[in-house]
Design an enzyme around this catalytic site. Structure first.
Site, short mmCIF file in Angstrom:
data_model
loop_
_atom_site.label_atom_id
_atom_site.label_comp_id
_atom_site.label_asym_id
_atom_site.label_seq_id
_atom_site.Cartn_x
_atom_site.Cartn_y
_atom_site.Cartn_z
N ASP A 89 0.81 -1.21 0.00
CA ASP A 89 0.00 0.00 0.00
C ASP A 89 0.84 1.26 0.00
O ASP A 89 0.54 2.22 -0.67
CB ASP A 89 -0.92 -0.01 1.23
CG ASP A 89 -1.82 -1.22 1.21
OD1 ASP A 89 -1.79 -2.00 2.17
OD2 ASP A 89 -2.52 -1.40 0.20
N HIS A 100 15.99 -0.31 11.30
CA HIS A 100 17.12 -0.01 12.19
C HIS A 100 16.61 0.91 13.29
O HIS A 100 15.96 1.91 13.01
CB HIS A 100 18.23 0.70 11.41
CG HIS A 100 18.96 -0.21 10.48
ND1 HIS A 100 19.77 -1.22 10.90
CD2 HIS A 100 18.98 -0.25 9.13
CE1 HIS A 100 20.25 -1.85 9.87
NE2 HIS A 100 19.80 -1.29 8.77
N CYS A 104 17.06 -3.19 16.62
CA CYS A 104 18.00 -3.14 17.73
C CYS A 104 17.37 -2.31 18.85
O CYS A 104 16.73 -1.30 18.57
CB CYS A 104 19.31 -2.46 17.31
SG CYS A 104 20.09 -3.26 15.92
N SER A 139 20.90 -10.57 12.72
CA SER A 139 20.29 -11.18 11.55
C SER A 139 20.57 -12.66 11.57
O SER A 139 21.48 -13.13 12.25
CB SER A 139 20.85 -10.53 10.29
OG SER A 139 22.23 -10.55 10.36
#
Lengths: 615, 373
Positions: free
Chosen positions: B110, B154, B196, B224
């Site tokens: 969207d 992030h 994080c 990750s």
């Protein structure tokens, strides 16, 4: 009152400065040299690390399979090169086209100012051939370059073979986001210069080249490959470029990371890394590697075909394959894989490499010293000049002790005329200009009158003008009206010291190695020369420390460091060829070392020579 | 206690033959009637492939469990599938060896690319969109909607980075949720964040009926999961990887509850410590089903009898609150006491004092130093 406005305090400071000036200068000099030598000591260096986030780690799968086929292509290239007696343009065009690249050629020609005896060329005519691999889905805004030189004889055939093999492999991949340009340049640096000038639409060196028909977008990084044997034992990374410019450290980090991942032995300056930094031999090995880098950077010449890219803010390095007597050999497939990995990582770049250092020294491939750590060494040497200048300023400002004769006082207190300072300045610089222009201009006349070749004529004229400058002071004083005053030499020395400080400072900013080496020899000269020192001894020392002799010693030292020591006669011939190469580099690629030394450093040294012989 | 009785009653009812008229009230007495999901990936660039893969994995699970595209607002800040560097174009994989292509055939994004901004995100949450915004870009929730909000990208202590150019702070997010509460835009809201120091993002919540999960505590990094060498990037983050693994076992009629969700990715697998916050949630987390948030489960009871719905349905809520004091928020919230860190004195004050000292010594000279030291 404050520290500096209180006259008592001020006098105390000033007397401190004047009394201790010489000892402080000596201490600074030793400290500067010690700092520089300490840079190679491993605990003072940092380990290299990848700074660019987009490149990340060596997280790719290299699958290049066709090393043997690449070597076969190299052999074909060599055969065609022999047949064509130069660059086999048609064969290269056909081969690149069959691999699916868009192929273009560029013709260039150049007449050197005088024949180049090292590479045996004078009128250079050549062709560059390059093929562009268009990125399958990306707009053509960015490019990467892989180049291999077409060298005469048997050199670098395997490099062209690997280049063509990689071109074929890369063509089958869909993940390229940048165009890749595979370039085979003729006449190494001259061809590369022609190609770069054509690519960027600049013409700085007066070369003749045909315009490029095909372009690929702004070049983000370039690698030049030099491979002359089917198997190698180690790969050497060459970083130093034109005018001592270095590529971004991330390129070296990338190379080292892949070397470690694939397990290839990698070196810099041709010297293997050692692990015993705490032993004397380990430390001296690191010092040798660093000194080699310093000398290569100071020479200001590009030490590989990559050196010319740096001027256009393109990070570039040369990878040389070295085949020495070692048991473990690396084949062409592994080299291809290493290059594939590096290019895949460079492909991921979003911006130009800028996260890591641009100014650094590398005592080994895994350790580096950044500008913040090595600049204080130069700063300490420049401090000596400033202290001397302050000392002279104080001496000039304090009035001399009164004598009985009032008339003599008045005469002594008259300030030295501008002429007595300006004259040596102008004459020294005119000599510098002579040193810069005469060798090339008068080579025909020299060849007519003396039985020497053009190159030798140029070099010997340069040396002749240089030594003629030594005779100047005796002649300058005849021109001067009136005798030089007692304080005249002080003013001249003040001007000269400040001039040298600014000159060396600017040089060190751009090319730290050159600035530091010049500072090492010129700063003691500048600091301690006065008309009062014993003339014969100090004249001898000054000549030993002059730029020309520094160059001579550097040549010998360079050969020693490369473990190929030369005899004096060979060294002298090497020295002459170094001078001719320096002049040629300036004419061909715009290297600034020769004009800097001839037009600025040499006149500065002459000023001090003038002071020594001041009457 | 009341709720406990209700839930036991409900279980009894499910095993006993239904007496529809009397139990119609209970049949319609669950808290929510519709489900929404807002899934946001905030980072762009090829090396942030894993954030897009995270978001698409949650999207896939949520769609599989029944929430339709019209009720999902998917915001992806970059297009990894069509990135020039993708060796497998038009795919986004969540597992190495390319087992699972989460991009699929019917992904409906969207908000894409540069439309994913803090402003757009907050406007979606609070509903303050310009009139021309199409329905697919709106969060048209009401007071009976359970909303799942998933953020990834992030982040740091107290903020989440959007698109490498701006940030959303935990205070802004808490205020946005309070606005949603006051406008009755949600019944219950599950907030999951995989960044994080993600736990810092739910520290400031103060609106009721919020449950939050984060992949790492303050001071920890979320890691990750695995790199894929063929593609050349990390494919997913650990927390979402194990979350996806957990969700793959959930089907629409599953009775797994939130307590199972809290156990996803313990420290041994995640390396960071996932955290959760349930003090603002009025129900017991053990009674909240996974499908209450991740799926759009319609309660369907098949009956052969006709039901006369003549009696008004007894609502579960007992008192009506006035607008502002719907729930006495201050009684419900147990905020953690804030650690007062010692901060060094303000730079301005330091500068001022240095100036004063300098002026003093300049005027009166250095000899006064002797008197002080």
């Amino acid at each position: 009152m404050g520290l500096l406005s209180d006259p008592n305090r001020r006098r105390a400071l000033i007397s401190l400065l004047t009394r201790l000036n010489a000892p402080i200068c000596v201490v600074c000099y030793m400290a500067g040299v010690a700092w520089f030598m300490g840079l190679a000591f491993e605990p003072f260096t940092l380990r290299t690390y990848m700074s660019e986030n987009a490149m990340g780690s060596t997280m790719v799968e290299e699958r290049f399979p066709a090393g043997e086929r690449a070597l076969g292509t190299g052999r074909e290239f060599s055969a065609h090169k022999k047949k064509a007696g130069g660059m086999p343009v048609d064969w290269l065009v056909k081969t690149m086209q069959s691999r699916g690249l868009e192929v273009f050629t560029q013709r260039f020609s150049r007449r050197l100012p005088f024949p180049d005896e090292d590479k045996e060329r004078y009128m250079v005519k050549g062709t560059n051939v390059y093929g562009i691999l268009r990125a399958p889905r990306a707009p053509r805004t960015e490019a990467l370059v892989l180049s291999a030189p077409c060298s005469p004889g048997d050199d670098n055939n395997q490099a062209v073979g690997v280049l063509l093999g990689l071109a074929q492999y890369f063509r089958n991949q869909v993940f390229w986001a940048k165009d890749i340009i595979f370039l085979v340049n003729e006449h190494d640096l001259i061809g590369m210069q022609a190609w770069l000038e054509g690519y960027h639409h600049t013409n700085t060196t007066g070369m003749d080249w045909s315009p490029l028909q095909g372009r690929g977008g702004s070049i983000q990084a370039a690698l030049s490959l030099e491979l002359s044997s089917d198997v190698v034992t180690s790969l050497d990374l060459v970083l130093e470029g034109l005018n001592g410019q270095l590529p971004n450290l991330d390129l070296a980090n990338l190379f080292y990371a892949f070397c470690q991942k694939i397990g290839v032995l990698c070196t810099t300056q041709g010297k293997l890394q050692r692990n015993d930094w705490d032993s004397v031999s380990g430390y001296s090995h690191a010092v040798q590697t660093m000194m080699l880098m310093v000398m290569k950077q100071a020479s200001g010449r590009p030490w590989g075909d990559h050196g010319l890219f740096l001027r256009y803010h393109i990070e570039a390095a040369t990878i040389k394959g070295i085949n020495s007597f070692r048991q473990y050999k690396t084949d062409a497939t592994t080299i291809g894989r290493l290059l594939e990995g590096m290019y895949r990582k460079l492909n991921n770049l979003l911006e130009r490499l800028h996260q890591s250092y641009f100014f650094y020294l590398m005592p080994s491939l895994s350790h580096f010293v950044s500008i913040g750590y090595y600049m204080p060494a130069f700063g300490l040497l420049a401090l000596i000049l400033l202290l001397r200048a302050l000392d002279l300023w104080i001496q000039l400002a304090t009035p001399p002790p009164r004598t009985e004769d009032g008339v003599a006082d008045a005469e002594q207190m008259s300030s030295p005329g501008v002429l007595s300072v300006l004259t040596p300045l102008v004459i020294s610089h005119l000599t510098g200009v002579a040193l810069y222009t005469l060798p090339i201009h008068f080579q025909e006349i020299a060849v007519e009158h003396f039985p020497v070749s053009e190159t030798e004529a140029v070099v010997l004229t340069a040396i002749a003008v240089y030594t003629a400058g030594l005779a100047l002071p005796h002649n300058t004083h005849r021109l001067l009206t009136g005798r030089g005053t007692e304080n005249g030499w002080k003013v001249l020395k003040l001007v000269a010291v400040l001039y040298l400080a600014v000159l060396l400072g600017c040089t060190a900013l751009i090319n730290f190695s050159l600035g530091f080496i010049l500072a090492l020899t010129l700063v003691p000269v500048a600091a301690f020369v006065t008309p009062d020192v014993p003339k014969a001894l100090s004249a001898f020392i000054m000549v030993i420390l002059s730029p020309a002799c520094t160059l001579l010693f550097s040549v010998f030292l360079f050969q020693e460091l490369q473990e190929m020591p030369v005899s004096f006669l060979d060294g002298w011939m090497l020295y002459l060829s170094v001078i001719s190469q320096g002049i040629l580099d300036h004419a061909l690629y715009g290297s600034l070392v020769y004009p800097l030394v001839a037009l600025l450093v040499y006149p500065c040294w002459l000023l001090f020579w003038n002071i020594l012989f001041w009457k | 206690i009341i709720f406990y009785i209700f839930s036991t009653l409900y279980f009894q009812l499910s095993f006993s033959p239904l007496v529809p008229q009397e139990n119609a009230g209970q049949f319609f007495s669950s808290g929510h009637t519709n489900n929404w999901a807002v899934l946001v990936c905030t980072s762009r660039f090829w090396f942030n492939y894993r954030h897009v893969a995270n978001t698409l994995s949650v999207y896939r699970s949520v769609k599989r469990l029944g929430i339709p595209d019209s009720h999902i607002v998917l915001m992806l800040a970059d297009d990894m599938a069509c990135n020039h560097r993708n060796p497998k174009p038009a795919t986004v994989f969540s597992h190495k060896n390319m087992e699972l292509n989460v991009y699929g055939d019917d992904v409906e994004v969207d908000y894409r690319g540069y439309e994913v901004t803090v402003e757009n995100f907050l406007r979606v949450l609070t509903g303050r969109l310009p009139p021309s915004t199409p329905r697919s870009k709106r969060l048209l929730s009401d007071d009976r909607s359970n909303i799942l909000i998933y953020l990834t990208g992030h982040g740091g202590n107290g903020f989440l980075k959007f698109q490498d150019s701006e940030e959303i702070s935990n205070v802004e997010l808490a205020d946005a949720f309070e606005q949603m509460w006051q406008k009755r835009r949600y019944n219950e809201l599950l907030f999951i964040i995989d960044t994080c120091q993600g736990a810092s993002m739910y520290e400031r919540f103060y609106s009721p009926n919020l449950m939050a999960l984060a992949s790492s505590q303050v001071g920890e990094d979320s890691l990750s999961h695995q790199p894929d060498l063929a593609i050349g990037v990390h494919l997913m983050d650990r927390y979402t990887f194990y979350l996806l693994e957990f969700l793959e076992d959930i089907h629409p009629s599953s009775k797994a509850n939130m307590n199972d969700l809290f156990k996803v990715c313990p420290k041994s697998q995640c390396v960071s410590t996932p955290g959760h916050r349930t003090d603002l949630f009025l129900r017991d987390p053990g009674s909240a089903l996974i499908t209450d948030f991740f799926g759009s489960v319609r309660k369907v009871e098949i009956t052969m009898e006709t039901i006369n719905l003549t009696e008004p349905i007894q609502q579960r809520q007992k008192e009506t609150y006035s607008y502002v004091d719907q729930l006495p928020v201050s009684e419900i919230i147990h905020q953690k006491p804030k650690q007062k860190d010692w901060h060094p004195p303000d730079g301005f004050i330091l500068g001022l004092w240095t100036l004063i000292l300098l002026v003093f010594f300049k005027t009166y000279g250095m000899k006064h130093l002797k008197h002080i030291f």
